[in-house]
Design an enzyme around this catalytic site. Structure first.
Site, PDB file in Angstrom:
ATOM      1  N   ARG A  51     -36.404 -59.158 -15.741  1.00 12.62           N
ATOM      2  CA  ARG A  51     -35.546 -58.156 -16.364  1.00 12.62           C
ATOM      3  C   ARG A  51     -35.999 -57.950 -17.805  1.00 12.62           C
ATOM      4  NH1 ARG A  51     -29.334 -59.016 -15.445  1.00 12.62           N
ATOM      5  NH2 ARG A  51     -29.865 -60.835 -16.661  1.00 12.62           N
ATOM      6  N   LYS A 154     -37.415 -74.670  -5.789  1.00  5.31           N
ATOM      7  CA  LYS A 154     -36.159 -75.401  -5.768  1.00  5.31           C
ATOM      8  C   LYS A 154     -35.310 -74.996  -6.971  1.00  5.31           C
ATOM      9  CE  LYS A 154     -36.069 -79.637  -7.461  1.00  5.31           C
ATOM     10  NZ  LYS A 154     -36.107 -79.974  -8.896  1.00  5.31           N
ATOM     11  N   HIS A 184     -43.252 -79.475  -5.329  1.00  6.96           N
ATOM     12  CA  HIS A 184     -44.547 -79.615  -5.997  1.00  6.96           C
ATOM     13  C   HIS A 184     -45.134 -81.026  -5.851  1.00  6.96           C
ATOM     14  CE1 HIS A 184     -42.306 -81.219  -9.478  1.00  6.96           C
ATOM     15  NE2 HIS A 184     -43.450 -81.702  -9.900  1.00  6.96           N
ATOM     16  N   LYS A 188     -49.434 -82.838  -5.263  1.00  7.71           N
ATOM     17  CA  LYS A 188     -50.112 -83.839  -6.102  1.00  7.71           C
ATOM     18  C   LYS A 188     -51.206 -84.524  -5.286  1.00  7.71           C
ATOM     19  CE  LYS A 188     -46.101 -84.839  -9.012  1.00  7.71           C
ATOM     20  NZ  LYS A 188     -46.416 -84.608 -10.408  1.00  7.71           N
ATOM     21  N   GLU A 222     -39.128 -91.256 -15.474  1.00  8.95           N
ATOM     22  CA  GLU A 222     -39.500 -90.263 -16.491  1.00  8.95           C
ATOM     23  C   GLU A 222     -39.003 -90.719 -17.858  1.00  8.95           C
ATOM     24  OE1 GLU A 222     -39.409 -85.958 -15.044  1.00  8.95           O
ATOM     25  OE2 GLU A 222     -37.564 -86.811 -14.263  1.00  8.95           O
ATOM     26  N   ASP A 241     -31.687 -83.267  -7.799  1.00  9.49           N
ATOM     27  CA  ASP A 241     -32.857 -82.774  -8.524  1.00  9.49           C
ATOM     28  C   ASP A 241     -34.135 -83.474  -8.064  1.00  9.49           C
ATOM     29  OD1 ASP A 241     -34.072 -81.222 -10.686  1.00  9.49           O
ATOM     30  OD2 ASP A 241     -34.309 -83.131 -11.737  1.00  9.49           O
ATOM     31  N   HIS A 246     -38.317 -84.550  -3.781  1.00 10.50           N
ATOM     32  CA  HIS A 246     -39.538 -85.324  -4.054  1.00 10.50           C
ATOM     33  C   HIS A 246     -39.493 -86.730  -3.440  1.00 10.50           C
ATOM     34  CE1 HIS A 246     -39.932 -81.988  -6.639  1.00 10.50           C
ATOM     35  NE2 HIS A 246     -39.395 -82.495  -7.721  1.00 10.50           N
ATOM     36  N   LYS A 346     -34.118 -90.347 -15.746  1.00  9.32           N
ATOM     37  CA  LYS A 346     -34.593 -89.778 -17.006  1.00  9.32           C
ATOM     38  C   LYS A 346     -34.387 -90.812 -18.100  1.00  9.32           C
ATOM     39  CE  LYS A 346     -34.571 -85.228 -15.584  1.00  9.32           C
ATOM     40  NZ  LYS A 346     -35.895 -84.758 -15.208  1.00  9.32           N
TER      41      LYS A 346
HETATM   42  C1  BG6 Z   1     -38.687 -81.299 -11.106  1.00 10.92           C
HETATM   43  C2  BG6 Z   1     -37.338 -81.684 -11.627  1.00 10.92           C
HETATM   44  O1  BG6 Z   1     -38.598 -80.877  -9.773  1.00 10.92           O
HETATM   45  O2  BG6 Z   1     -39.574 -82.410 -11.180  1.00 10.92           O
HETATM   46  C3  BG6 Z   1     -37.439 -82.208 -13.043  1.00 10.92           C
HETATM   47  O3  BG6 Z   1     -36.470 -80.562 -11.592  1.00 10.92           O
HETATM   48  C4  BG6 Z   1     -38.467 -83.317 -13.135  1.00 10.92           C
HETATM   49  O4  BG6 Z   1     -36.173 -82.654 -13.519  1.00 10.92           O
HETATM   50  C5  BG6 Z   1     -39.786 -82.892 -12.496  1.00 10.92           C
HETATM   51  O5  BG6 Z   1     -38.664 -83.613 -14.515  1.00 10.92           O
HETATM   52  C6  BG6 Z   1     -40.746 -84.053 -12.414  1.00 10.92           C
HETATM   53  O6  BG6 Z   1     -42.010 -83.593 -11.988  1.00 10.92           O
HETATM   54  P1  BG6 Z   1     -43.340 -84.343 -12.426  1.00 10.92           P
HETATM   55  O7  BG6 Z   1     -44.422 -83.582 -11.722  1.00 10.92           O
HETATM   56  O8  BG6 Z   1     -43.418 -84.254 -13.916  1.00 10.92           O
HETATM   57  O9  BG6 Z   1     -43.204 -85.759 -11.961  1.00 10.92           O
END
Ligand code: BG6
Length: 497
Positions: A51, A154, A184, A188, A222, A241, A246, A346
């Site tokens: 937009r 997602k 994603h 990897k 993380e 999340d 994942h 986190k």
């Molecule tokens: C995302 C989450 O899907 O994956 C994030 O929404 C997270 O919160 C991220 O930080 C982590 O991905 P990676 O590739 O950095 O391990």
């Protein structure tokens, strides 16, 4: 030097949310890098839509600056390359489209008109409540061709009912084989290597079961906090999340049976069986099998950081978890009695993701106690950073004196062994979309099975009134997460070497 995947199929990739965070940090830099490596066909265009109007030169400057930051170059390719950027920029356009207003799709329709035998990939990097309306508008305007694909980012819903609603809406316009649901983590390198390790080597598979494996640990830690995403994250929490997608995908790849071929559906059938075998966790077992945590102020990497409730845009009193640990049972013949302990959070002390397969200790030891403890063998698959594989075993310490058993590691560092650069997950996944290879994307039944299991935990938390326990930023989560594994006589793996 890596083999180049050069695709010849002409394509138009239309990125909705084309100025958003994902497009800027991941998608456009990944496409730029693919082009820099000359993996894209000459006839391939990228149309970013969102937009609001923006002058073409302003948009290109914005994306240039993002690529400088997020695809800065490396030891293989050298620094950011302006010449490659100019070639790439010629493929890139920006169009203003209000996703919900069909009247605003005119310029997009005109740009796509008359292109025959071209793969059309609509990449929806938007909020999921727009997926249905966008799919409906594209069909109504006749913009969905048999060669069209739809890529969904997602979060694909927040629970099973909402995931079903979204998927039913997009299914009106796109058939299941045209629908690519991104996780994603599946892009990897090391995650893909998990299957190679298991199914291309004769060594591991005979041991890969309850007879020889004591338990499995999967940790995705993380150091970052929620950054500027507090509002999104607060609706989601670590369970939705990270675990729903994942971590469960990592559980699937570790636990699945060998597929007969690499056909996308064969792989996905096997993953689905694992998801359906996950032992349900409900109100009676959440306290025993799960731990929720939320970070408080602390320090990470030497910097003082605020607590979750003090982050920008935060609201007081939130009970969203930023850490979760779960003891998972896989109810099938291979894994009966072998727990999978998973944890993610986190603001932990290190960015590190790994899968640890811990084998059983030998049934009998002929060695005297003075030789030392018989530690179990462990296979550590390190997904990031420093991708690699480590097999921890016992050897005899050197010397003619008293016999000593020493823990040692066979170490395979992918960087040292393969050299080059590890591609970003999105590079692989975007290529797969263009090439029409859905194996690394989630099928609808997988997604639904994952949500169903996750919903059980969420409902259980709700019914049992299980709130997150505080943990200090920079620690490994609440003490309860350590107790979760220690009460089974086990410990979280720490790299001692
Ligand atoms: C995302 C989450 O899907 O994956 C994030 O929404 C997270 O919160 C991220 O930080 C982590 O991905 P990676 O590739 O950095 O391990």
């Amino acid at each position: 030097m890596q083999n180049k995947t050069l695709i010849s199929q002409p394509f138009d990739m239309i990125v909705f949310g084309g100025r958003g965070d994902l497009a800027r940090r991941k998608l456009i830099p990944a496409l730029y890098h693919l082009d820099r490596e000359r993996r894209l066909p000459d006839d391939g265009r990228i149309i970013a839509v969102s937009r609001g109007t923006m002058a073409p030169e302003e948009f290109l400057q914005l994306m240039h600056d993002e690529c400088v930051i997020h695809s800065p170059g490396d030891s293989v390719h050298g620094p950011f390359d302006e010449e490659s950027w100019h070639r790439f920029a010629a493929r890139l356009t920006y169009l203003s489209v209000d996703a919900t207003d069909p009247a605003s799709y005119g310029a997009l329709a005109a740009a796509l008109k008359g292109r025959k035998n071209v793969v059309r990939a609509y990449y929806l990097a938007t909020a999921p409540d727009l997926f249905g309306p966008i799919a409906a508008n594209l069909t109504a305007l006749n913009l969905v061709t048999p060669e069209s694909r739809l890529v969904l980012e997602k979060p694909l819903g927040k629970d099973l009912p909402s995931a079903r609603t979204i998927n039913a809406a997009v299914a009106e316009a796109f058939a299941e084989p045209q629908t690519y649901r991104i996780d994603h983590y599946l892009g990897k390198e090391t995650v893909q290597n998990l299957m190679v390790l298991r199914f291309a080597n004769a060594l591991f598979e005979p041991l890969w079961n309850r007879t020889y494996i004591d338990h499995v640990q999967i940790s995705v830690a993380e150091t970052v906090g929620v950054g500027g995403r507090w509002r999104y994250y607060n609706e989601s929490g670590a369970l939705r999340d990270m675990v729903q997608n994942h971590l469960l995908q990592l559980v699937c790849l570790t636990a699945m049976e060998p597929p007969a071929t690499l056909d996308a559906d064969m792989i996905r059938d096997e993953k689905l069986k694992v998801l359906r075998a996950l032992h349900p966790i409900g109100p009676d077992d959440v306290a025993q099998c799960t731990v929720r945590g939320q970070y408080r102020a602390g320090s990470v990497d030497g910097a003082v950081v605020p607590g979750y409730l003090e982050e920008a845009d935060s609201a007081p009193g939130s009970d969203t978890e930023t850490f979760v640990a779960i003891k998972i049972g896989v109810d099938n013949w291979r894994w009966a009695g072998v727990p999978f302990y998973v944890r993610t959070g986190k603001r932990l002390p290190a960015r590190s993701s790994e899968i640890v397969v811990q084998f059983k200790t030998p049934p009998h030891s002929p060695y005297p106690a003075s030789a030392g403890t018989i530690h179990p063998n462990k296979l550590v698959m390190r997904l990031q950073p420093d991708e690699g594989i480590r097999l921890i075993m016992l050897n005899k310490g050197r010397g003619p004196g008293e016999l000593r058993l020493r823990q040692t590691a066979l170490d395979l560092s992918f960087n040292e062994t393969f050299g080059g650069r590890s591609p970003d997950a999105y590079e692989r996944l975007l290529l797969d979309v263009i090439r029409g290879r859905p194996a690394l994307f989630m099928r609808l039944d997988e997604l639904e099975a994952a949500w169903q299991w996750i919903d059980g935990i969420r409902d259980g938390w709700h019914e049992a009134g299980l709130s997150p326990k505080p943990y200090t930023a920079g620690s490994w989560g609440p003490n309860a997460a350590i107790a979760l594994i220690e009460r089974d006589g086990r410990t979280w793996h720490e790299d001692e070497f």
